[in-house]
Design a protein around this motif. Structure first.
Motif, PDB file in Angstrom:
ATOM      1  N   PRO A  80       0.843  -1.207   0.000  1.00 36.12           N
ATOM      2  CA  PRO A  80       0.000   0.000   0.000  1.00 36.12           C
ATOM      3  C   PRO A  80       0.871   1.247   0.000  1.00 36.12           C
ATOM      4  N   GLU A  81       0.619   2.125  -0.934  1.00 34.35           N
ATOM      5  CA  GLU A  81       1.441   3.328  -1.024  1.00 34.35           C
ATOM      6  C   GLU A  81       0.765   4.531  -0.388  1.00 34.35           C
ATOM      7  N   ASP A  82      -0.553   4.619  -0.518  1.00 35.12           N
ATOM      8  CA  ASP A  82      -1.267   5.773   0.020  1.00 35.12           C
ATOM      9  C   ASP A  82      -2.220   5.362   1.121  1.00 35.12           C
ATOM     10  N   GLY A  83      -1.973   4.227   1.736  1.00 40.20           N
ATOM     11  CA  GLY A  83      -2.870   3.716   2.771  1.00 40.20           C
ATOM     12  C   GLY A  83      -2.728   4.484   4.071  1.00 40.20           C
ATOM     13  N   PRO A  84      -3.596   4.165   5.015  1.00 40.47           N
ATOM     14  CA  PRO A  84      -3.540   4.860   6.319  1.00 40.47           C
ATOM     15  C   PRO A  84      -2.317   4.421   7.126  1.00 40.47           C
ATOM     16  N   LYS A  85      -1.384   5.314   7.283  1.00 40.17           N
ATOM     17  CA  LYS A  85      -0.131   4.994   7.976  1.00 40.17           C
ATOM     18  C   LYS A  85      -0.360   4.762   9.469  1.00 40.17           C
ATOM     19  N   VAL A  86      -1.309   5.484  10.069  1.00 37.80           N
ATOM     20  CA  VAL A  86      -1.561   5.346  11.496  1.00 37.80           C
ATOM     21  C   VAL A  86      -2.057   3.941  11.799  1.00 37.80           C
ATOM     22  N   HIS A  96       0.805   1.467  11.718  1.00 33.99           N
ATOM     23  CA  HIS A  96       1.661   1.541  12.902  1.00 33.99           C
ATOM     24  C   HIS A  96       0.974   0.925  14.118  1.00 33.99           C
ATOM     25  N   VAL A  97      -0.316   1.186  14.281  1.00 31.17           N
ATOM     26  CA  VAL A  97      -1.043   0.637  15.423  1.00 31.17           C
ATOM     27  C   VAL A  97      -1.080  -0.884  15.346  1.00 31.17           C
ATOM     28  N   LEU A  98      -1.352  -1.425  14.179  1.00 31.90           N
ATOM     29  CA  LEU A  98      -1.381  -2.880  14.030  1.00 31.90           C
ATOM     30  C   LEU A  98       0.004  -3.489  14.243  1.00 31.90           C
ATOM     31  N   VAL A 115       3.592  -6.498  18.130  1.00 31.94           N
ATOM     32  CA  VAL A 115       4.785  -6.544  18.985  1.00 31.94           C
ATOM     33  C   VAL A 115       4.394  -6.794  20.436  1.00 31.94           C
ATOM     34  N   VAL A 116       3.366  -6.106  20.905  1.00 28.45           N
ATOM     35  CA  VAL A 116       2.933  -6.276  22.298  1.00 28.45           C
ATOM     36  C   VAL A 116       2.388  -7.683  22.519  1.00 28.45           C
ATOM     37  N   LEU A 117       1.582  -8.189  21.587  1.00 28.07           N
ATOM     38  CA  LEU A 117       1.053  -9.539  21.725  1.00 28.07           C
ATOM     39  C   LEU A 117       2.169 -10.587  21.728  1.00 28.07           C
ATOM     40  N   LEU A 118       3.165 -10.385  20.908  1.00 26.80           N
ATOM     41  CA  LEU A 118       4.303 -11.306  20.892  1.00 26.80           C
ATOM     42  C   LEU A 118       5.061 -11.256  22.222  1.00 26.80           C
ATOM     43  N   ALA A 119       5.236 -10.059  22.774  1.00 25.35           N
ATOM     44  CA  ALA A 119       5.922  -9.933  24.057  1.00 25.35           C
ATOM     45  C   ALA A 119       5.123 -10.597  25.169  1.00 25.35           C
ATOM     46  N   VAL A 120       3.798 -10.452  25.160  1.00 26.98           N
ATOM     47  CA  VAL A 120       2.961 -11.099  26.164  1.00 26.98           C
ATOM     48  C   VAL A 120       3.071 -12.608  26.037  1.00 26.98           C
ATOM     49  N   PHE A 121       3.034 -13.108  24.840  1.00 29.50           N
ATOM     50  CA  PHE A 121       3.139 -14.545  24.615  1.00 29.50           C
ATOM     51  C   PHE A 121       4.484 -15.084  25.111  1.00 29.50           C
ATOM     52  N   VAL A 122       5.556 -14.381  24.800  1.00 30.27           N
ATOM     53  CA  VAL A 122       6.887 -14.823  25.206  1.00 30.27           C
ATOM     54  C   VAL A 122       7.009 -14.846  26.722  1.00 30.27           C
ATOM     55  N   THR A 123       6.502 -13.823  27.394  1.00 28.98           N
ATOM     56  CA  THR A 123       6.626 -13.785  28.849  1.00 28.98           C
ATOM     57  C   THR A 123       5.704 -14.817  29.505  1.00 28.98           C
TER      58      THR A 123
END
Length: 47
Positions: free
Chosen positions: A18-24, A27-29, A34-42
């Motif tokens: 996606p070139e003109d997609g919603p950047k926000v 980033h949120v996804l 990243v947070v879900l992966l960290a929760v899973f690892v811990t």
């Protein structure tokens, strides 16, 4: 513009992402993943 330049521009434009997609949203996804992966690892006791 020559035919070679036009062909180069067409080839460069087809990136598949996606070139003109919603950047926000992107980033949120990404940070959510990243947070879900960290929760899973811990929770799995790997850290």
């Amino acid at each position: 513009m020559t035919a070679m330049n036009a062909a180069e521009n067409l080839r460069r434009a087809r990136t598949g992402g996606p070139e003109d997609g919603p950047k926000v949203l992107e980033h949120v996804l990404g940070w959510t993943l990243v947070v879900l992966l960290a929760v899973f690892v811990t929770q799995a006791g790997l850290m």
